[in-house]
Design a protein around this motif. Structure first.
Motif, PDB file in Angstrom:
ATOM      1  N   HIS A   1       0.852  -1.188   0.000  1.00  0.00           N
ATOM      2  CA  HIS A   1       0.000   0.000   0.000  1.00  0.00           C
ATOM      3  C   HIS A   1       0.888   1.239   0.000  1.00  0.00           C
ATOM      4  O   HIS A   1       1.798   1.361   0.830  1.00  0.00           O
ATOM      5  CB  HIS A   1      -0.918  -0.007   1.221  1.00  0.00           C
ATOM      6  N   TYR A   2       0.648   2.150  -0.930  1.00  0.00           N
ATOM      7  CA  TYR A   2       1.479   3.340  -1.045  1.00  0.00           C
ATOM      8  C   TYR A   2       0.627   4.515  -1.508  1.00  0.00           C
ATOM      9  O   TYR A   2      -0.465   4.352  -2.056  1.00  0.00           O
ATOM     10  CB  TYR A   2       2.633   3.102  -2.021  1.00  0.00           C
ATOM     11  N   GLU A   3       1.140   5.707  -1.264  1.00  0.00           N
ATOM     12  CA  GLU A   3       0.454   6.925  -1.647  1.00  0.00           C
ATOM     13  C   GLU A   3       0.868   7.336  -3.046  1.00  0.00           C
ATOM     14  O   GLU A   3       2.047   7.257  -3.404  1.00  0.00           O
ATOM     15  CB  GLU A   3       0.762   8.054  -0.663  1.00  0.00           C
ATOM     16  N   ALA A   4      -0.085   7.768  -3.842  1.00  0.00           N
ATOM     17  CA  ALA A   4       0.185   8.237  -5.199  1.00  0.00           C
ATOM     18  C   ALA A   4      -0.620   9.497  -5.453  1.00  0.00           C
ATOM     19  O   ALA A   4      -1.674   9.728  -4.830  1.00  0.00           O
ATOM     20  CB  ALA A   4      -0.171   7.166  -6.230  1.00  0.00           C
TER      21      ALA A   4
ATOM     22  N   ASN B   1      -2.917  11.932  -7.686  1.00  0.00           N
ATOM     23  CA  ASN B   1      -3.866  11.998  -8.786  1.00  0.00           C
ATOM     24  C   ASN B   1      -3.613  13.321  -9.511  1.00  0.00           C
ATOM     25  O   ASN B   1      -4.065  14.393  -9.086  1.00  0.00           O
ATOM     26  CB  ASN B   1      -5.294  11.927  -8.250  1.00  0.00           C
ATOM     27  N   TYR B   2      -2.861  13.253 -10.594  1.00  0.00           N
ATOM     28  CA  TYR B   2      -2.407  14.469 -11.262  1.00  0.00           C
ATOM     29  C   TYR B   2      -3.557  15.232 -11.933  1.00  0.00           C
ATOM     30  O   TYR B   2      -3.475  16.454 -12.122  1.00  0.00           O
ATOM     31  CB  TYR B   2      -1.331  14.119 -12.289  1.00  0.00           C
ATOM     32  N   ILE B   3      -4.610  14.541 -12.322  1.00  0.00           N
ATOM     33  CA  ILE B   3      -5.750  15.236 -12.917  1.00  0.00           C
ATOM     34  C   ILE B   3      -6.402  16.154 -11.881  1.00  0.00           C
ATOM     35  O   ILE B   3      -6.662  17.348 -12.130  1.00  0.00           O
ATOM     36  CB  ILE B   3      -6.764  14.224 -13.474  1.00  0.00           C
ATOM     37  N   LYS B   4      -6.634  15.590 -10.686  1.00  0.00           N
ATOM     38  CA  LYS B   4      -7.194  16.412  -9.620  1.00  0.00           C
ATOM     39  C   LYS B   4      -6.224  17.515  -9.203  1.00  0.00           C
ATOM     40  O   LYS B   4      -6.634  18.642  -8.875  1.00  0.00           O
ATOM     41  CB  LYS B   4      -7.540  15.541  -8.414  1.00  0.00           C
TER      42      LYS B   4
ATOM     43  N   LYS C   1       0.517  21.765  -0.488  1.00  0.00           N
ATOM     44  CA  LYS C   1      -0.796  21.537   0.095  1.00  0.00           C
ATOM     45  C   LYS C   1      -1.669  20.706  -0.835  1.00  0.00           C
ATOM     46  O   LYS C   1      -2.374  19.784  -0.400  1.00  0.00           O
ATOM     47  CB  LYS C   1      -1.450  22.888   0.377  1.00  0.00           C
ATOM     48  N   SER C   2      -1.583  21.002  -2.138  1.00  0.00           N
ATOM     49  CA  SER C   2      -2.412  20.274  -3.097  1.00  0.00           C
ATOM     50  C   SER C   2      -1.965  18.824  -3.238  1.00  0.00           C
ATOM     51  O   SER C   2      -2.779  17.913  -3.375  1.00  0.00           O
ATOM     52  CB  SER C   2      -2.359  20.976  -4.462  1.00  0.00           C
ATOM     53  N   ILE C   3      -0.636  18.615  -3.229  1.00  0.00           N
ATOM     54  CA  ILE C   3      -0.126  17.234  -3.319  1.00  0.00           C
ATOM     55  C   ILE C   3      -0.597  16.410  -2.128  1.00  0.00           C
ATOM     56  O   ILE C   3      -1.026  15.258  -2.262  1.00  0.00           O
ATOM     57  CB  ILE C   3       1.410  17.253  -3.429  1.00  0.00           C
ATOM     58  N   SER C   4      -0.526  17.013  -0.933  1.00  0.00           N
ATOM     59  CA  SER C   4      -0.984  16.290   0.255  1.00  0.00           C
ATOM     60  C   SER C   4      -2.477  16.012   0.191  1.00  0.00           C
ATOM     61  O   SER C   4      -2.944  14.959   0.634  1.00  0.00           O
ATOM     62  CB  SER C   4      -0.662  17.103   1.511  1.00  0.00           C
ATOM     63  N   LYS C   5      -3.232  16.941  -0.379  1.00  0.00           N
ATOM     64  CA  LYS C   5      -4.678  16.796  -0.441  1.00  0.00           C
ATOM     65  C   LYS C   5      -5.103  15.737  -1.443  1.00  0.00           C
ATOM     66  O   LYS C   5      -6.092  15.018  -1.221  1.00  0.00           O
ATOM     67  CB  LYS C   5      -5.299  18.142  -0.800  1.00  0.00           C
ATOM     68  N   ASP C   6      -4.358  15.607  -2.549  1.00  0.00           N
ATOM     69  CA  ASP C   6      -4.791  14.746  -3.653  1.00  0.00           C
ATOM     70  C   ASP C   6      -4.076  13.398  -3.690  1.00  0.00           C
ATOM     71  O   ASP C   6      -4.041  12.739  -4.733  1.00  0.00           O
ATOM     72  CB  ASP C   6      -4.582  15.470  -4.990  1.00  0.00           C
ATOM     73  N   LYS C   7      -3.486  12.994  -2.614  1.00  0.00           N
ATOM     74  CA  LYS C   7      -2.883  11.657  -2.551  1.00  0.00           C
ATOM     75  C   LYS C   7      -3.980  10.613  -2.372  1.00  0.00           C
ATOM     76  O   LYS C   7      -4.944  10.829  -1.634  1.00  0.00           O
ATOM     77  CB  LYS C   7      -1.887  11.553  -1.397  1.00  0.00           C
ATOM     78  N   VAL C   8      -3.800   9.476  -3.040  1.00  0.00           N
ATOM     79  CA  VAL C   8      -4.743   8.361  -2.927  1.00  0.00           C
ATOM     80  C   VAL C   8      -3.950   7.098  -2.622  1.00  0.00           C
ATOM     81  O   VAL C   8      -2.749   7.007  -2.899  1.00  0.00           O
ATOM     82  CB  VAL C   8      -5.550   8.175  -4.234  1.00  0.00           C
ATOM     83  N   MET C   9      -4.616   6.112  -2.053  1.00  0.00           N
ATOM     84  CA  MET C   9      -3.980   4.839  -1.727  1.00  0.00           C
ATOM     85  C   MET C   9      -4.152   3.870  -2.888  1.00  0.00           C
ATOM     86  O   MET C   9      -5.255   3.703  -3.418  1.00  0.00           O
ATOM     87  CB  MET C   9      -4.594   4.235  -0.470  1.00  0.00           C
TER      88      MET C   9
END
Length: 712
Positions: free
Chosen positions: A497-500, A502-505, A532-540
């Motif tokens: 499990h890792y954080e990635a 979502n570049y579209i968002k 801030k945006s990178i932290s907000k738009d991370k998904v598992m």
């Protein structure tokens, strides 16, 4: 008248003259005395006559003596033949007596077995309404134990699909299971009485385990199995669960003999083992062959157990790595030989339990967490005291609740020696059974004059089905063993499990924020916004780990190993066949050279392609590093002057003490004159009394030393 008889005339009667001469012709007249010369002649004749008689007698006696001598020689030969025949008859008589004794003992033993079987059958038939007592198995009464187990299982059925009650304690769950089973079974057998129930497997509130139902008699179980289809129809009227009933099958062990690895029957729903006596894994090329064998199997080999590794030290053991496996080992230091190793696939969660080397006998134990299973590797040297070894071995087995043990025990299972009988009794007393098939066809070591079973596998798992394959191999003088244990699901591939991002968002978020806040020229706020945006738009996300690459191993190499093993088997069957011997030697040497050449050429070509391209070179290095296990393949272990430390906390504490005291220890070794006057350290006239600051120049170039490194 003239009287003829009474005539007294004086004239002679001439008429009777002729008659008188005829009557007197037979009278011997006395000869006159012969003169001397006539006597000598007669004596000479007499002497010649006597000599002739003597010569004839001598010849006759000589012929008689020769005849007697020949007769005596013939008699002697006949006596020798009679003596040899007598000795042979005596030997045959003794053999017949011994065979009769053995037959008598066998007949007595068979009579005892028959009597025991008759008693057991009588007990089984007469006690159908009561539980069958488990009799203590005798030394050779495996058949009785098998009959008991089959009789017990014939009273059971397996019900699948009956939901588990949601209660806290195991006792309450069993009571509710029994009531539910009784209610379901009344649809076809209103008078049946459930003796006991048991859920199979580990409890999981999210899953439904099969339910084993035991009855008092076999007839009840058979009746339910015959009418199970009727029961399913009735059950559907009562509830929506899909309940099925099956027979409680008896676990079995199947066997096969294989000449090559690709022909072995394997299963993806089992845990797979490979056992081999390697006789020095440190020998050049043998570890590479083990790697090739692992790649040959279509399924994953979870455990590889090796005996007689001949490892001599920690550094040597740490170099013996196999990709994606962890290496556990135990070795001897007193003399050459011995040693055991266990390679565990990293898909299984495992841990080190115990190791011991006593009287050059080796014991190594690991634990598989998810399967709750202990794996043991044992080696007993041939000259070891059997009683002491069995006593020590028994203490190890008594600690294990669920275990499978592999080992070169050096006790022949085909022998009737006292030590072998004691060994089998010890296993049974500890609840273990041998998985080896005790016949010459499934021997684990074969020579031109003998077939023996010296490599053993035993377990105390009661309800598992096993498949064992004996594999011909010239890796050593022992055959290899493949073991497959069904009904134990191996651990699935690990999920990461890792954080990635979502570049579209991310793009939409930045565009909206920049438009609303007019941040085109404010770089600082732009940086904050990006973070801030990178932290907000991370998904598992989840991905499966890639299996290790095959590297230099190919199908031709596996085929060459199989051909060599087949030739080795033919040579053992007929060791005097020089043609087979020459073919085997040629194939063995070819396989060894081909394996080493292919490996060297693979890495040489890979680096040769990127010789003038540093970027590709680093990509190649990264790909090779990614193909190796990132974590150490050696379990935590540290040798100290006070002994060996295996606990990670103790190892960390030892390192802390070492590095916290190393400064003062090194300082105390500096001569006192340098403490008193530090200028002496830089003085040209100082007299060095130690080698603290003295370095000797190297006489061998680094390039020459690197070229001598072994690739394996």
């Amino acid at each position: 008248m003239v009287s003829e008889s009474g005539s007294s005339s004086s004239q002679p009667d001439l008429s009777k003259l002729h008659h008188t001469e005829h009557e007197t012709s037979s009278i011997f007249l006395r000869k006159r005395k012969a003169p001397d010369n006539d006597f000598a002649y007669q004596f000479s004749e007499f002497r010649e006559e006597i000599l002739g008689i003597l010569i004839a007698s001598s010849r006759s006696n000589s012929e008689n003596i020769n005849t007697i001598s020949q007769n005596i020689s013939s008699i002697k030969d006949q006596l020798s033949d009679i003596k040899a025949t007598t000795e042979h008859l005596i030997t045959e008589n003794n053999n017949v007596k011994s065979q009769i004794t053995k037959l008598t003992d066998t007949v007595k033993e068979n009579e005892e077995k028959i009597e025991a079987l008759q008693n057991e059958v009588h007990r089984l038939t007469s006690t159908q309404s009561t539980s069958l007592p488990v009799l203590a198995p005798l030394c050779h009464d495996d058949l009785i134990v098998e009959i008991q187990e089959r009789a017990e299982r014939s009273k059971n059925v397996i019900m699948v699909g009956l939901s588990e009650p949601q209660v806290d304690t195991a006792v309450e769950r069993l009571d509710k299971d029994k009531c539910e089973a009784q209610r379901v079974l009344k649809a076809v057998a209103p008078d049946c009485s459930v003796k006991r129930v048991q859920r199979l497997g580990k409890y999981d509130s999210m899953k439904t385990r099969p339910l084993k139902i035991s009855f008092a008699s076999q007839d009840t179980a058979k009746s339910i199995l015959r009418n199970k289809n009727i029961m399913n129809v009735e059950v559907k009227k009562l509830e929506t669960e899909n309940i099925t009933i099956t027979r409680h099958k008896v676990p079995t062990t199947t066997y096969e003999i294989a000449d090559n690895y690709e022909d072995i029957k394997t299963s993806t729903k089992a845990i797979n083992f490979l056992y081999a006596n390697v006789r020095s894994i440190v020998k050049r090329g043998k570890l590479d062959e083990i790697r090739c064998i692992i790649e040959t199997f279509p399924t994953t080999l979870h455990i590889v157990v090796l005996t007689e590794t001949w490892i001599k030290g920690e550094n040597e053991a740490m170099r013996l790595k196999i990709t994606n496996y962890t290496h556990y080992y135990n070795y001897r230091t007193a003399k050459r030989g011995g040693g055991v190793s266990i390679y565990v696939h990293n898909n299984l969660k495992h841990e080190f339990l115990e190791e011991k080397c006593e009287d050059n006998n080796h014991f190594l134990w690991i634990h598989l967490d998810k399967l709750s299973l202990d794996i043991g590797a044992i080696y007993k040297q041939p000259a070891a005291n059997v009683s002491q070894f069995l006593e020590l071995y028994s203490t190890h087995l008594a600690k294990r609740k669920r275990a499978i043990v592999f080992g070169d025990i050096n006790l022949n299972l085909l022998s009737r020696e006292k030590s072998t009988k004691e060994y089998k009794i010890m296993l049974k007393e500890n609840g273990y059974k041998l998985l080896n098939k005790s016949d010459k066809e499934h021997c684990t070591r074969e020579t031109s004059t003998s077939k023996t079973i010296l490599d053993h596998i035993c377990t105390n798992l009661p309800d598992n089905t096993f498949h064992m394959a004996i594999i011909e191999s010239s890796l050593s003088d022992h055959k290899q063993i493949y073991l497959e244990v069904n009904r134990i699901q191996p651990e699935r591939p690990k999920k990461l499990h890792y954080e990635a991002v979502n570049y579209i968002k991310l793009y939409e978020t930045i565009r909206q924020e920049m438009t609303s806040a007019n941040l085109m020229n404010e770089y600082k706020r732009l940086e904050d916004l990006l973070q801030k945006s990178i932290s907000k738009d991370k998904v598992m996300k989840t991905k499966l780990q890639n299996a290790p690459k095959a590297d230099w191993i190919n199908k031709d190499m596996i085929k060459s190993i199989n051909i060599r093993n087949i030739l080795w088997h033919k040579l053992k069957q007929n060791p005097k066949d020089e043609e087979n011997r020459n073919k085997f030697i040629q194939q063995r040497n070819f396989t060894r050279r081909y394996m080493q050449t292919t490996k060297n050429q693979y890495y040489h070509n890979a680096f040769q392609k990127c010789e003038r391209n540093p970027l590709n070179m680093w990509q190649l290095i990264n790909s090779l590093v990614a193909n190796k296990p990132r974590s150490s393949s050696v379990p935590s272990k540290l040798n100290t002057p006070l002994g060996q430390i295996t606990e990670t906390k103790d190892i960390s504490e030892h390192f802390n003490k070492f590095f916290s005291n190393i400064g003062s220890q090194l300082a105390s070794q500096i001569p006192k004159e340098y403490h008193d006057n530090p200028i002496n350290i830089l003085s040209k006239e100082r007299k060095s009394t130690d080698k603290l600051l003295h370095f000797e120049p190297a006489t061998v170039s680094v390039k020459t030393s690197v070229k001598k490194f072994r690739t394996d």
